[in-house]
Design a protein around this motif. Structure first.
Motif, PDB file in Angstrom:
ATOM      1  N   TYR A 303       2.786   1.843  -7.503  1.00 27.76           N
ATOM      2  CA  TYR A 303       3.088   3.372  -8.165  1.00 27.76           C
ATOM      3  C   TYR A 303       3.458   3.614  -6.053  1.00 27.76           C
ATOM      4  O   TYR A 303       3.959   4.098  -6.379  1.00 27.76           O
ATOM      5  N   LYS A 304       1.978   3.674  -5.732  1.00 28.29           N
ATOM      6  CA  LYS A 304       1.461   4.722  -4.553  1.00 28.29           C
ATOM      7  C   LYS A 304       2.942   4.417  -3.731  1.00 28.29           C
ATOM      8  O   LYS A 304       3.274   5.372  -2.880  1.00 28.29           O
ATOM      9  N   SER A 306       5.782   3.138  -3.036  1.00 29.07           N
ATOM     10  CA  SER A 306       6.869   3.883  -4.206  1.00 29.07           C
ATOM     11  C   SER A 306       7.250   4.984  -3.740  1.00 29.07           C
ATOM     12  O   SER A 306       7.978   5.674  -3.920  1.00 29.07           O
ATOM     13  N   LYS A 307       6.168   5.702  -3.885  1.00 32.02           N
ATOM     14  CA  LYS A 307       6.689   7.661  -3.521  1.00 32.02           C
ATOM     15  C   LYS A 307       5.482   8.320  -2.644  1.00 32.02           C
ATOM     16  O   LYS A 307       5.656   8.997  -1.936  1.00 32.02           O
ATOM     17  N   TYR A 308       4.373   7.624  -2.055  1.00 32.19           N
ATOM     18  CA  TYR A 308       3.809   8.299  -0.262  1.00 32.19           C
ATOM     19  C   TYR A 308       4.292   6.359   0.680  1.00 32.19           C
ATOM     20  O   TYR A 308       3.672   5.826   0.711  1.00 32.19           O
TER      21      TYR A 308
END
Length: 381
Positions: A303-304, A306-308
């Motif tokens: 998740y991380k 994919s965003k940061y």
């Protein structure tokens, strides 16, 4: 004092009393049995802890559970309680049930305050708007949640605006466990709610003290010492490092690369984890000790990433935006720190709340430590 004394002994005055009726016995058991079991369990744990200190070191392993704050150390200890201890007592479940309900209330209140600060419209019926206004300033009581707290929480939780904002838990500064509990608010707020194993594993509360737990695993006593990881609590570690330590389990969140320390907002949490690990590995009292680094919260990493962008937060990272490369880079950092200090380092990727993953990791850690403990009663290089 022995275990038989703890569990079976009676005072002479008790023996002289006439036997109560069956009905009286049942009433007494209903009222006191849980408390008595909890008391006996504490007495036996204290006895085992005392006896463990006198044991042959070949049968007694002392493991320090270290790492930064919010890394999941206590969750690892909870998993060991489930896998190698007696599990959670009714007293544990009652305590966590109340804490989880209060956690849900406090985090919903934070979301409501954010919505009001942003001047967003609830877009629902008048009762929802009024409930949100009342919940915003409502305080917890010493007895916990009242019917009023529960009613307001359930009203807000059914609102579309709240449900949308709850998905933004990270942006709002909520702990990742909020997402887990928000999925089942109705059941959690019920009067007869009893925390399940998974609920207790997902609940996070800062460790403010040092806990010592004894497990018997394959005829050896494991003395696990869990300490608080916040920066202002780390000075307490020194006295435990001076003991004869069989090994260190170092737990940190490998998904925290975009986060800053709560105590020092300018310090990246991964860099703090590496710096702290270097300090531990440099301790002269741990020179003959192997360190097992648990790369926890591995489930959040996808998740991380994919965003940061990793490079936006870790300037010395040279790999690509990929989970595998990032983890390999992290492993190299730990191995290099150990190599420079002549300390053997093992690494494991895990998610402490996942029972299956943790069973495999703990089995691996157990085998490693038992194997190493056969040499010189402790670890050797």
């Amino acid at each position: 004092m022995d275990l038989k004394t703890l569990s079976l002994s009676k005072s002479s005055s008790q023996e002289e009393q006439p036997y109560p009726s069956v009905v009286e016995q049942l009433k007494a058991e209903t009222a006191t049995e849980k408390k008595d079991k909890a008391r006996r369990s504490r007495e036996i744990d204290a006895y085992l802890k005392e006896e463990a200190s006198k044991m042959d070191p070949r049968n007694h392993l002392t493991i320090l559970l270290l790492g930064p704050g919010d890394s999941g150390k206590s969750t690892v200890l909870k998993q060991m309680t489930l896998l190698h201890g007696n599990g959670f007592t009714d007293e544990d479940r009652d305590k966590h049930s109340r804490q989880i309900q209060e956690f849900v209330f406090v985090n919903i209140q934070r979301i409501v305050r954010h919505i009001h600060k942003e001047r967003l419209e609830w877009g629902e019926s008048l009762p929802v708007t009024l409930a949100a206004k009342e919940l915003e300033t409502l305080e917890l009581t010493e007895e916990g949640l009242t019917d009023k707290h529960t009613q307001l929480v359930l009203t807000i939780a059914s609102c579309h605006l709240f449900q949308a904002k709850a998905q933004e838990w990270e942006t709002l500064g909520l702990h990742s466990s909020a997402e887990y509990f928000f999925k089942d608010i109705k059941s959690i707020m019920a009067k007869d709610y009893k925390a399940k194993d998974k609920d207790i594993l997902n609940f996070r509360k800062k460790t403010e003290y040092i806990s010592e737990t004894i497990f018997e695993i394959e005829k050896k006593f494991w003395h696990i010492i869990d300490v608080a990881g916040q920066k202002d609590k780390r000075s307490r570690w020194t006295s435990y490092m001076e003991k004869r330590v069989s090994g260190v389990m170092y737990v940190f969140s490998c998904a925290a690369y975009n986060e800053q320390m709560e105590e020092e907002q300018q310090t990246n949490r991964i860099m703090d984890a590496l710096t702290l690990f270097a300090v531990i590995a440099s301790d002269k009292m741990l020179k003959l000790t192997s360190i097992i680094a648990l790369f926890n919260k591995y489930d959040l990493l996808e998740y991380k990433i994919s965003k940061y962008k990793i490079k936006d937060y870790l300037k010395n990272y040279t790999g690509i935006q990929q989970k595998r490369q990032y983890v390999e880079w992290l492993q190299d950092q730990f191995y290099n720190i150990g190599k420079e200090r002549n300390v053997k380092v093992y690494t494991h990727k895990t998610t402490a709340t996942d029972r299956t993953l943790m069973r495999n990791v703990i089995d691996s850690v157990k085998d490693n430590m038992l194997r190493m403990a056969t040499k010189d009663y402790g670890f050797t290089q």
